[in-house]
Structure formats: structure tokens, C-alpha cells
Design an enzyme around this catalytic site. Sequence first.
Site, PDB file in Angstrom:
ATOM      1  N   SER A 176       5.832 -10.415  -0.565  1.00 20.29           N
ATOM      2  CA  SER A 176       6.119  -9.025  -0.367  1.00 20.29           C
ATOM      3  C   SER A 176       6.771  -8.749   0.826  1.00 20.29           C
ATOM      4  O   SER A 176       7.808  -9.114   1.174  1.00 20.29           O
ATOM      5  CB  SER A 176       4.591  -8.486  -0.562  1.00 20.29           C
ATOM      6  OG  SER A 176       4.581  -7.315  -0.200  1.00 20.29           O
ATOM      7  N   HIS A 177       6.151  -8.270   2.126  1.00 24.01           N
ATOM      8  CA  HIS A 177       6.755  -7.593   2.996  1.00 24.01           C
ATOM      9  C   HIS A 177       7.036  -8.573   3.931  1.00 24.01           C
ATOM     10  O   HIS A 177       7.441  -8.457   5.222  1.00 24.01           O
ATOM     11  CB  HIS A 177       5.894  -6.472   3.484  1.00 24.01           C
ATOM     12  CG  HIS A 177       4.660  -6.896   3.870  1.00 24.01           C
ATOM     13  ND1 HIS A 177       3.554  -7.274   2.921  1.00 24.01           N
ATOM     14  CD2 HIS A 177       3.810  -7.248   5.138  1.00 24.01           C
ATOM     15  CE1 HIS A 177       2.512  -7.465   3.453  1.00 24.01           C
ATOM     16  NE2 HIS A 177       2.674  -7.523   4.859  1.00 24.01           N
ATOM     17  N   ASP A 220       9.622  -2.452  -0.299  1.00 21.09           N
ATOM     18  CA  ASP A 220       9.536  -3.697   0.565  1.00 21.09           C
ATOM     19  C   ASP A 220      10.092  -4.753  -0.244  1.00 21.09           C
ATOM     20  O   ASP A 220      10.908  -4.649  -1.285  1.00 21.09           O
ATOM     21  CB  ASP A 220       8.000  -3.841   0.734  1.00 21.09           C
ATOM     22  CG  ASP A 220       7.177  -4.152  -0.558  1.00 21.09           C
ATOM     23  OD1 ASP A 220       7.672  -3.880  -1.486  1.00 21.09           O
ATOM     24  OD2 ASP A 220       6.052  -4.845  -0.208  1.00 21.09           O
ATOM     25  N   ASP A 247       9.001  -7.068  -2.640  1.00 21.22           N
ATOM     26  CA  ASP A 247       8.833  -7.067  -3.830  1.00 21.22           C
ATOM     27  C   ASP A 247       8.752  -5.784  -4.768  1.00 21.22           C
ATOM     28  O   ASP A 247       8.382  -5.688  -5.786  1.00 21.22           O
ATOM     29  CB  ASP A 247       7.609  -7.720  -4.030  1.00 21.22           C
ATOM     30  CG  ASP A 247       6.354  -7.346  -3.571  1.00 21.22           C
ATOM     31  OD1 ASP A 247       6.343  -6.512  -2.533  1.00 21.22           O
ATOM     32  OD2 ASP A 247       5.301  -7.403  -4.108  1.00 21.22           O
ATOM     33  N   ASP A 300       6.798  -2.925  -4.277  1.00 21.94           N
ATOM     34  CA  ASP A 300       5.585  -2.033  -4.589  1.00 21.94           C
ATOM     35  C   ASP A 300       5.301  -1.189  -3.482  1.00 21.94           C
ATOM     36  O   ASP A 300       4.381  -0.315  -3.472  1.00 21.94           O
ATOM     37  CB  ASP A 300       4.125  -3.204  -4.926  1.00 21.94           C
ATOM     38  CG  ASP A 300       3.973  -4.186  -3.773  1.00 21.94           C
ATOM     39  OD1 ASP A 300       4.668  -4.055  -2.844  1.00 21.94           O
ATOM     40  OD2 ASP A 300       2.936  -4.702  -4.259  1.00 21.94           O
ATOM     41  N   ARG A 301       5.760  -1.496  -2.188  1.00 17.51           N
ATOM     42  CA  ARG A 301       5.511  -0.458  -1.230  1.00 17.51           C
ATOM     43  C   ARG A 301       6.652   0.578  -0.891  1.00 17.51           C
ATOM     44  O   ARG A 301       7.788   0.342  -1.403  1.00 17.51           O
ATOM     45  CB  ARG A 301       5.358  -1.253   0.172  1.00 17.51           C
ATOM     46  CG  ARG A 301       4.294  -1.986   0.201  1.00 17.51           C
ATOM     47  CD  ARG A 301       4.482  -2.709   1.659  1.00 17.51           C
ATOM     48  NE  ARG A 301       3.044  -3.665   1.736  1.00 17.51           N
ATOM     49  CZ  ARG A 301       2.407  -4.041   2.799  1.00 17.51           C
ATOM     50  NH1 ARG A 301       3.030  -3.425   3.943  1.00 17.51           N
ATOM     51  NH2 ARG A 301       1.489  -4.878   3.033  1.00 17.51           N
ATOM     52  N   LYS A 315       0.952  -1.190  -7.317  1.00 19.26           N
ATOM     53  CA  LYS A 315       1.621   0.076  -6.438  1.00 19.26           C
ATOM     54  C   LYS A 315       2.741  -0.179  -6.909  1.00 19.26           C
ATOM     55  O   LYS A 315       3.490  -1.282  -7.189  1.00 19.26           O
ATOM     56  CB  LYS A 315       1.298  -0.151  -5.031  1.00 19.26           C
ATOM     57  CG  LYS A 315       1.443  -1.497  -4.301  1.00 19.26           C
ATOM     58  CD  LYS A 315       0.997  -1.388  -2.842  1.00 19.26           C
ATOM     59  CE  LYS A 315       0.946  -2.763  -2.112  1.00 19.26           C
ATOM     60  NZ  LYS A 315       0.372  -3.762  -2.505  1.00 19.26           N
TER      61      LYS A 315
HETATM   62  C1  VG1 Z   1      -1.802  -5.807   3.244  1.00 18.69           C
HETATM   63  C2  VG1 Z   1      -2.310  -4.370   3.160  1.00 18.69           C
HETATM   64  C3  VG1 Z   1      -2.910  -3.772   1.878  1.00 18.69           C
HETATM   65  C4  VG1 Z   1      -1.898  -4.650   0.654  1.00 18.69           C
HETATM   66  C5  VG1 Z   1      -1.727  -5.778   0.901  1.00 18.69           C
HETATM   67  C6  VG1 Z   1      -0.562  -6.317  -0.298  1.00 18.69           C
HETATM   68  O1  VG1 Z   1      -3.045  -6.570   3.143  1.00 18.69           O
HETATM   69  O2  VG1 Z   1      -2.946  -3.970   4.236  1.00 18.69           O
HETATM   70  O3  VG1 Z   1      -3.328  -2.488   1.541  1.00 18.69           O
HETATM   71  O4  VG1 Z   1      -2.583  -4.314  -0.648  1.00 18.69           O
HETATM   72  O5  VG1 Z   1      -1.102  -5.956   2.264  1.00 18.69           O
HETATM   73  O6  VG1 Z   1       0.405  -5.611  -0.174  1.00 18.69           O
HETATM   74  P1  VG1 Z   1      -3.692  -7.401   4.551  1.00 18.69           P
HETATM   75  O7  VG1 Z   1      -4.749  -7.934   3.795  1.00 18.69           O
HETATM   76  O8  VG1 Z   1      -2.585  -8.015   5.217  1.00 18.69           O
HETATM   77  O9  VG1 Z   1      -4.220  -5.937   5.384  1.00 18.69           O
HETATM   78  V1  VG1 Z   1       1.811  -6.388  -0.722  1.00 18.69           V
HETATM   79  O10 VG1 Z   1       2.974  -5.188  -0.401  1.00 18.69           O
HETATM   80  O11 VG1 Z   1       1.907  -7.630   0.429  1.00 18.69           O
HETATM   81  O12 VG1 Z   1       1.563  -7.019  -1.849  1.00 18.69           O
HETATM   82 CO    CO Z   2       4.447  -5.879  -1.590  1.00 21.99          CO
END
Ligand code: VG1
Ligand code: CO
Length: 545
Positions: A114-115, A279, A281, A283-284, A378
Site C-alpha cells: 500500500s502506502h 496511494d 495500491d 485505495d486511498r 476503499k
Molecule cells: C492503516 C490505517 C487504516 C487502513 C490500513 C490499510 O492501518 O490506519 O485505516 O485501513 O492502514 O490501508 P494501521 O494499522 O497502520 O493504522 V492501506 O491503504 O495500507 O491498504
Molecule cells: Co492502500
Amino acid sequence: MTDIQTVNTTPFPDQEPGTSGLRKKVRVFQQPHYLENFVQALFDTLEDCTGQTLVLGGDGRYYNDIAIQTILKMAAAAGFSRVLVGQNGLLSTPAASAVIRRHQAFGGIILSASHNPGGPEGDFGIKYNISNGGPAPGKVTDAVFERSKSIDKYHIGAGEDVALERLGETRHGAMTIEIVDPVQDYAELMAELFDFSRIRALLTSGRFTMCFDAMHAITGPYAHTIFEDQLQAAAGTVINGQPLPDFGGGHPDPNLAHAKELVALLSQDSGPDFGAAADGDGDRNMVLGRGVFVSPSDSIAILTANAHLVPGYRAGLAGVARSMPTSQAVDRVAEQLGIPCYETPTGWKFFGNLLDADMATLCGEESFGTGSNHIREKDGLWAVLFWLNILAVRGISVAEIVHEHWANYGRNYYSRHDYEALDIDVANGIIAHLRDSLNQLRDRSFGDLQISHADDFSYTDPVDGSVSQHQGIRIGFSDSSRIVFRLSGTGTEGATLRIYLEKYESDATKLHLDTQGALADLISIAKRLCEVEQRSGREAPTVIT
Ligand code: VG1
Ligand code: CO
């Protein structure tokens, strides 16, 4: 891939999926058998894979292509009859969800961290989505982790690597591999939900400009097709649109700290009317107007309040849901609409049951995540299109929409302070200390602020009754301000403490204050309560969003 080899292996002790899949440094995944062990643990956990269809793709980060080839060979050995793979191994997380649903697949494997940054020194990740298109629930990921602890062999097909760039079908023994256009199904779904002709009219009117920053991650091809080709936004609307294995050295997290180029552009008087980013992948999302940042918690509230203007949601919303640390701005809109608002733990997997049961239509997280029942993830571009649809119908600016919203509902000042890469024991100590002090905290006052409740959030899923405990320390004040503490479940280095701060303001003369200033009292109370400075030696957070 007709011959199947069985390879002996030994377990790795650390294959526990977090908030969103298994995330580790690339070099951890590069260890011999590491990826294979996890994939075999997954296949062993799923019911019989024989004859089923699997969806496979990733965000294009370093190691994506190698992992895809391994997983294809293991899918053949596991008996899958068909695998749909995004061309060049690419699929955004929301597109993977859309493809799983549209093709009624058994499930999907998405390769992404992801990010988190990518590249040989960066992070890699793998997550599994079930047949509704959404992240596997805790009972599945727990079972995969359990299986990974005792795994002693895996099965893999022998044979050549597959050419991932050629669209179309090829047979590999008993399994068919279909390379699909990663954008097509997704773009068709977007056109069903939003008023493309109206958005096109706005984007070609000559009085509206936008900039979309794909951050050299997966959304580049999607954004080029949807914004520039289909909606005819000016060439150059999409910046950083070419996916790169290391995201151009950047941190593909669309927030004020990491999307600096876009933020700078939108802060100029001559800047575009609308800016957005997604981001790694896809989704953000982050949404900006000229001179204004829309906080993600406000964004879900504003989308809810304006959903009747968007074709896909004109019929009304069954309900809304937000993750616990997300601000209560959307609760106020839901109340006025007379629809339920659910509060779930952090992570999109908790929305799945509510969406499947048609109890919630829109969902949001403070971490730049927004989505709906159109898929089970998302969805960054969806949120951008939703905003464009609203802007096209209303004909006013982003700033006007946001300010009008605050005037109608009041403003929930909101910020998140992250302390990254803390020593794990120190971070666990902070949470344990907060948990131990919960009883003394209730009814305590700090100046005008009186604590009205304090707990360790536990969630009972209203659909299947499953209970998820220890989902964050919540401290609520009598004026509806809140402080939430929790540890991240997506990091790969040490531990990250997240402190979420929220203060409600309805006084019309106080709606335009600086966010950190408006939250200053809460920030100092939060630091005092969790003793972060004494325990970690850190005077300030690493990232403020
Ligand atoms: C973070 C965010 C959460 C989100 C998750 C995955 O998790 O706070 O809201 O769903 O990332 O997003 P954490 O446990 O680090 O707080 V993504 O865009 O990484 O799939
Ligand atoms: Co993501």
C-alpha cells in the site's frame, strides 16, 4: 506447468497478517521459501481450491513480477482452473475487488504494501481477498498464520514463466491463465456510478482545472484512461502517472506530508481548482481544493451529505460506517438523514459484513480511505470521481462546499499524530499503561475538559457476532472531543503509535481556526496521558496528518 514439485520447508515464525495483509521488508520476502510458505499456508487454509478461479495482481512495486510468477505456479499446483492476472501483473486494490466480483471468482491475491515505500530496500506485501471482493476477515487470516507456523512443504508447478504483457488466454496444464486489461472492468463500473457526461462538461468547460497525482504508483494507468481519455480533462492533468517499482523514490501516501508537490500546486492562487492523489495500491485518496485541504473525516461526511446528487446513490443510503478513530463528522450527517452510522475497528475488513448485509452504503476511514458498496475495498479514484460529480452538479468550489458543510453541521477539528519506528517494548508499554489507567481516567478533568468515558475498544460485528478486542484506547470528553491511541498494524519497522485527536466546534466565529491550534489542549493532554515523551524520548511526532 504440468509437473508438480513438492518442496520441503521449515516455518517462519513471523507470518502474521496485520491490518491489511502480510507486510515485510522486500529482503524478508526474498528469503528462500518465505513467499511460498505463506502462499501454501493460505491455500491450505482455504476450502478446496480445485476448479476455482483466482484473481492476481499487484501495485507494481519491486518484487511484484517475481512474486506473480511464483504464485501462478503454486496456483496450478493447488488445482485452480483459472487465474485472471492484470496485464504486466498490475491491478489496483479496488480494481482487484471489482474483478473478483464481476467474474465471481473464488478470491484474489493482491501484492502490495500500500502506502509503504517500495524498491529493494522498501516494503512488500501480500493480502488475500475473499469472494465478495473484500479483505479476508480475521478468522481467515488467523488460520493462515496458524498454518504458517507448522508448514513443512509446499507444492509448485514446474515450467516456464508466463508472459504477463500479452492480453488473452494461455493453457498451463489443467489451468488457464487469462491476462486481463487491469483498467477495463473498473472503468466500466465507475461509468455506471457517476454522471460522466456532466463531469466531462465541467472538465471541458474552460473554467475548471484539476491535477491528479498518481505518485508513480498503480493509479497512473487508471487515471489516464478515466480522467484524460474518457472525461477529456486536459493533457497533463495526471502527474507522476507512470508506475515505477520504487515509486520514483517517493512515499506513495497521499497526505499533506508526502504529497508535497500537489499540496504546493494547490496552495497557489493560480493553482488548479481541484487536486487529488492516491496511494501505492490505489485505495486511498486525498482531496484538495485551491487553498483548502479536505480532511478525510470531513470528506466522508460531505460525500454522505451530497450523495443524492450522484446517480449511483440517488436512491438513498442504507447507512454509513466509519472506523473508530475517524471523526464523528459523518455521524452528524447520518443523524440528520435518519440513517444508522456504525463504528468499526480500523481496517476495511470490518466493513465487509455491513456492506454485504446492505446495512451500510458508504464507509470511511480517517487514513484517507473512502468507499461504498460498489466493491469491498476503499477506493481512491472512486472518491475523486464522487467529488467531481458533486462539483459538476453544484457549480461551486471545494472551499465553498467544505465551509457550507461546517456552517450546517459544525466542524470536527481533527488530526493524527504518528510516532513512527518506536521500540516495540516502549510502544507496548505505552498502551499497557493507558489500559491500566482507564479506571482512574473516568470523570477526571483537565481545565474545562471533563472525561466522560474511557475504554479499550471492543467491537461485536452486528452481522456474524464475532468479537474483536483491544482495538484502541478511546477517551471521550463531555464536549464530545476525543483522543484515541492505538498501534499501527501495517508498519514494518519497530512500532508506530498513532494518536487521534478530535474536537467539535459549532460556534460560527470559530470554524476557521488553524487545526493544530484548535487541538492544542487535547494534544498536550494526550501526550501527558500516554507519557510518550518520558517513555520514548521523542518530543514530537514524526508525521502529522
Ligand atoms: C492503516 C490505517 C487504516 C487502513 C490500513 C490499510 O492501518 O490506519 O485505516 O485501513 O492502514 O490501508 P494501521 O494499522 O497502520 O493504522 V492501506 O491503504 O495500507 O491498504
Ligand atoms: Co492502500
